[in-house]
Design an enzyme around this catalytic site. Structure first.
Site, PDB file in Angstrom:
ATOM      1  N   GLU A 172      -3.265  46.750   6.483  1.00 14.20           N
ATOM      2  CA  GLU A 172      -4.248  47.739   6.964  1.00 14.20           C
ATOM      3  C   GLU A 172      -5.556  47.690   6.178  1.00 14.20           C
ATOM      4  O   GLU A 172      -5.565  47.367   4.998  1.00 14.20           O
ATOM      5  CB  GLU A 172      -3.678  49.150   6.782  1.00 14.20           C
ATOM      6  CG  GLU A 172      -3.037  49.741   8.019  1.00 14.20           C
ATOM      7  CD  GLU A 172      -4.041  50.142   9.097  1.00 14.20           C
ATOM      8  OE1 GLU A 172      -5.263  50.102   8.856  1.00 14.20           O
ATOM      9  OE2 GLU A 172      -3.579  50.491  10.199  1.00 14.20           O
ATOM     10  N   ASP A 173      -6.646  48.072   6.838  1.00 17.58           N
ATOM     11  CA  ASP A 173      -7.930  48.198   6.134  1.00 17.58           C
ATOM     12  C   ASP A 173      -8.374  49.655   6.048  1.00 17.58           C
ATOM     13  O   ASP A 173      -9.411  49.938   5.451  1.00 17.58           O
ATOM     14  CB  ASP A 173      -9.027  47.402   6.853  1.00 17.58           C
ATOM     15  CG  ASP A 173      -9.415  48.046   8.174  1.00 17.58           C
ATOM     16  OD1 ASP A 173      -8.488  48.421   8.935  1.00 17.58           O
ATOM     17  OD2 ASP A 173     -10.612  48.206   8.442  1.00 17.58           O
TER      18      ASP A 173
ATOM     19  N   ASP B 157      -2.509  45.637  11.531  1.00 13.84           N
ATOM     20  CA  ASP B 157      -3.611  46.354  12.142  1.00 13.84           C
ATOM     21  C   ASP B 157      -4.553  45.267  12.688  1.00 13.84           C
ATOM     22  O   ASP B 157      -4.480  44.106  12.268  1.00 13.84           O
ATOM     23  CB  ASP B 157      -4.314  47.206  11.080  1.00 13.84           C
ATOM     24  CG  ASP B 157      -5.517  47.911  11.640  1.00 13.84           C
ATOM     25  OD1 ASP B 157      -5.425  48.467  12.744  1.00 13.84           O
ATOM     26  OD2 ASP B 157      -6.570  47.900  10.963  1.00 13.84           O
ATOM     27  N   LEU B 158      -5.398  45.630  13.621  1.00 17.08           N
ATOM     28  CA  LEU B 158      -6.303  44.635  14.216  1.00 17.08           C
ATOM     29  C   LEU B 158      -7.732  44.760  13.681  1.00 17.08           C
ATOM     30  O   LEU B 158      -8.254  43.863  13.019  1.00 17.08           O
ATOM     31  CB  LEU B 158      -6.309  44.797  15.744  1.00 17.08           C
ATOM     32  CG  LEU B 158      -7.376  44.008  16.505  1.00 17.08           C
ATOM     33  CD1 LEU B 158      -7.083  42.517  16.452  1.00 17.08           C
ATOM     34  CD2 LEU B 158      -7.448  44.473  17.961  1.00 17.08           C
ATOM     35  N   ASP B 159      -8.344  45.931  13.972  1.00 13.24           N
ATOM     36  CA  ASP B 159      -9.753  46.129  13.630  1.00 13.24           C
ATOM     37  C   ASP B 159      -9.924  46.170  12.110  1.00 13.24           C
ATOM     38  O   ASP B 159      -9.401  47.071  11.456  1.00 13.24           O
ATOM     39  CB  ASP B 159     -10.245  47.451  14.231  1.00 13.24           C
ATOM     40  CG  ASP B 159     -10.168  47.458  15.756  1.00 13.24           C
ATOM     41  OD1 ASP B 159     -10.898  46.675  16.370  1.00 13.24           O
ATOM     42  OD2 ASP B 159      -9.371  48.226  16.314  1.00 13.24           O
TER      43      ASP B 159
ATOM     44  N   SER C 280      -2.075  48.374  16.294  1.00  8.94           N
ATOM     45  CA  SER C 280      -3.438  48.896  16.289  1.00  8.94           C
ATOM     46  C   SER C 280      -3.524  50.115  17.187  1.00  8.94           C
ATOM     47  O   SER C 280      -2.874  50.171  18.229  1.00  8.94           O
ATOM     48  CB  SER C 280      -4.381  47.810  16.817  1.00  8.94           C
ATOM     49  OG  SER C 280      -5.645  48.353  17.106  1.00  8.94           O
ATOM     50  N   ALA C 281      -4.365  51.054  16.808  1.00 10.19           N
ATOM     51  CA  ALA C 281      -4.599  52.232  17.644  1.00 10.19           C
ATOM     52  C   ALA C 281      -5.486  51.895  18.838  1.00 10.19           C
ATOM     53  O   ALA C 281      -5.704  52.726  19.708  1.00 10.19           O
ATOM     54  CB  ALA C 281      -5.267  53.324  16.807  1.00 10.19           C
TER      55      ALA C 281
ATOM     56  N   THR D 135     -14.070  44.025  14.023  1.00 12.99           N
ATOM     57  CA  THR D 135     -14.592  44.886  15.086  1.00 12.99           C
ATOM     58  C   THR D 135     -15.011  46.240  14.536  1.00 12.99           C
ATOM     59  O   THR D 135     -15.674  47.003  15.235  1.00 12.99           O
ATOM     60  CB  THR D 135     -13.535  45.118  16.173  1.00 12.99           C
ATOM     61  OG1 THR D 135     -12.315  45.333  15.497  1.00 12.99           O
ATOM     62  CG2 THR D 135     -13.429  43.960  17.126  1.00 12.99           C
TER      63      THR D 135
ATOM     64  N   LYS E 114      -2.222  57.325  13.807  1.00 13.09           N
ATOM     65  CA  LYS E 114      -2.338  57.232  12.353  1.00 13.09           C
ATOM     66  C   LYS E 114      -3.130  58.450  11.880  1.00 13.09           C
ATOM     67  O   LYS E 114      -4.078  58.834  12.563  1.00 13.09           O
ATOM     68  CB  LYS E 114      -3.074  55.939  11.967  1.00 13.09           C
ATOM     69  CG  LYS E 114      -2.398  54.667  12.501  1.00 13.09           C
ATOM     70  CD  LYS E 114      -3.292  53.431  12.310  1.00 13.09           C
ATOM     71  CE  LYS E 114      -2.674  52.224  13.006  1.00 13.09           C
ATOM     72  NZ  LYS E 114      -3.479  50.992  12.900  1.00 13.09           N
TER      73      LYS E 114
ATOM     74  N   LYS F  25      -6.809  50.534  22.295  1.00 10.57           N
ATOM     75  CA  LYS F  25      -6.367  50.171  23.644  1.00 10.57           C
ATOM     76  C   LYS F  25      -6.983  48.839  24.047  1.00 10.57           C
ATOM     77  O   LYS F  25      -6.594  48.250  25.049  1.00 10.57           O
ATOM     78  CB  LYS F  25      -6.756  51.272  24.627  1.00 10.57           C
ATOM     79  CG  LYS F  25      -5.988  52.548  24.358  1.00 10.57           C
ATOM     80  CD  LYS F  25      -6.362  53.667  25.310  1.00 10.57           C
ATOM     81  CE  LYS F  25      -5.502  54.888  24.996  1.00 10.57           C
ATOM     82  NZ  LYS F  25      -6.133  56.130  25.432  1.00 10.57           N
TER      83      LYS F  25
ATOM     84  N   LYS G 110     -11.960  55.078  10.848  1.00 10.90           N
ATOM     85  CA  LYS G 110     -11.195  53.832  10.950  1.00 10.90           C
ATOM     86  C   LYS G 110      -9.719  54.135  11.185  1.00 10.90           C
ATOM     87  O   LYS G 110      -9.134  54.949  10.468  1.00 10.90           O
ATOM     88  CB  LYS G 110     -11.365  52.986   9.684  1.00 10.90           C
ATOM     89  CG  LYS G 110     -12.714  52.325   9.596  1.00 10.90           C
ATOM     90  CD  LYS G 110     -12.790  51.389   8.404  1.00 10.90           C
ATOM     91  CE  LYS G 110     -14.163  50.761   8.313  1.00 10.90           C
ATOM     92  NZ  LYS G 110     -14.320  50.000   7.063  1.00 10.90           N
TER      93      LYS G 110
HETATM   94  C1  G6P Z   1      -8.765  51.212  15.717  1.00 10.44           C
HETATM   95  C2  G6P Z   1     -10.139  51.358  15.089  1.00 10.44           C
HETATM   96  C3  G6P Z   1     -10.761  52.681  15.439  1.00 10.44           C
HETATM   97  C4  G6P Z   1     -10.719  52.906  16.946  1.00 10.44           C
HETATM   98  C5  G6P Z   1      -9.296  52.842  17.443  1.00 10.44           C
HETATM   99  C6  G6P Z   1      -9.202  53.000  18.955  1.00 10.44           C
HETATM  100  O1  G6P Z   1      -7.874  51.995  15.029  1.00 10.44           O
HETATM  101  O2  G6P Z   1     -10.046  51.241  13.674  1.00 10.44           O
HETATM  102  O3  G6P Z   1     -12.092  52.669  14.979  1.00 10.44           O
HETATM  103  O4  G6P Z   1     -11.275  54.158  17.283  1.00 10.44           O
HETATM  104  O5  G6P Z   1      -8.755  51.584  17.099  1.00 10.44           O
HETATM  105  O6  G6P Z   1      -9.790  51.881  19.557  1.00 10.44           O
HETATM  106  P1  G6P Z   1     -10.152  51.756  21.089  1.00 10.44           P
HETATM  107  O7  G6P Z   1     -10.525  50.296  21.232  1.00 10.44           O
HETATM  108  O8  G6P Z   1      -8.928  52.114  21.870  1.00 10.44           O
HETATM  109  O9  G6P Z   1     -11.279  52.669  21.348  1.00 10.44           O
HETATM  110 MG    MG Z   2      -8.353  48.842  10.955  1.00  8.50          MG
END
Ligand code: G6P
Ligand code: MG
Length: 221
Positions: free
Chosen positions: A169-170, A7-9, A114-115, A15, A145, A117, A43
């Site tokens: 994942e967090d 996962d990224l964020d 990561s979800a 972020t 997710k 974009k 999240k």
């Molecule tokens: C991650 C974050 C979410 C965020 C999603 C979409 O999963 O944890 O908080 O809404 O990405 O991110 P984006 O940058 O496409 O809005």
């Molecule tokens: Mg995350």
């Protein structure tokens, strides 16, 4: 263990706090309070689904058309991009670079699941994109997710069987997605929030090749 799906964020960089600030301000404009506890539920959740949850929380889900919802998402993202634009490699969470180095040396595939974009752009700002064998494009994934889709796509991109992967994942929704994909889950954060994970570490600084391999091996006894 042949691949690690990241996962990224909240895992590679923090972020999560910027997503929170951007949603909190948009919520305030709409008269809906987004506090930290509610934010926890957002999240890992896609942009549009996050907005839907916020509107539902305010009891005004029916007030906006699809076009208006898209506009609200564009507004949130513009604010978010403003908040993250000064990010540098200094914003990489502790322990991540040593982990990526260890995984690279061990020949283990690495994929971003990561979800967001914004993931490719953020990985560029952090200058870590070359470490990864691929980034799953969340736009190509059917269900977000906590559905397993993005992690199954990540395993495929890594050329690995889900059983040979570990996901990091967090978020509770993310851990749920990893487990639904039949993948070993390592959570970073609160033990109670991430109760479904096979292993929970308090901080990214605790991540290492050995810890991930151990978590994987324990689940395959
Ligand atoms: C991650 C974050 C979410 C965020 C999603 C979409 O999963 O944890 O908080 O809404 O990405 O991110 P984006 O940058 O496409 O809005
Ligand atoms: Mg995350």
């Amino acid at each position: 263990m042949k691949a690690v799906l990241f996962d990224l964020d909240g895992v590679i960089t923090d972020t999560a706090k910027f997503h929170f600030l951007a949603w909190r301000d948009l919520g305030a404009e709409l008269g809906i309070e987004v506090d930290e506890a509610f934010n926890e539920e957002l999240k890992g959740v896609s942009r549009i689904d996050s907005l839907e949850r916020i509107l539902a929380q305010g009891g005004i889900a029916d007030k906006y058309s699809t076009v208006e919802k898209d506009e609200l998402c564009v507004k949130k993202n513009a604010h978010y991009l403003e908040l993250i634009k000064e990010m540098t490699p200094d914003d990489i969470l502790p322990g991540i670079i040593p982990l990526l180095e260890e995984l690279k040396a061990a020949g283990i595939k690495m994929v971003v699941t990561s979800a967001s974009k914004n993931a490719p752009g953020i990985l560029d700002l952090l200058q870590v994109r070359p470490y990864f064998d691929g980034i799953v494009d969340p736009a190509t994934v059917k269900a977000g997710k906590p559905a397993p889709d993005i992690f199954l796509a990540g395993a495929q991109l890594a050329g690995a069987d889900p059983a040979d992967c570990v996901g990091v994942e967090d978020a509770a929704s993310g851990v749920e997605a990893i487990k639904a994909a039949g993948i070993v889950a390592v959570g970073v954060g609160d033990k109670q929030v991430l109760a479904l994970a096979d292993r929970v570490l308090p901080s990214t600084a605790d991540l290492s090749l050995a810890v991930l391999q151990e978590a994987w091996a324990e689940s395959h006894k």
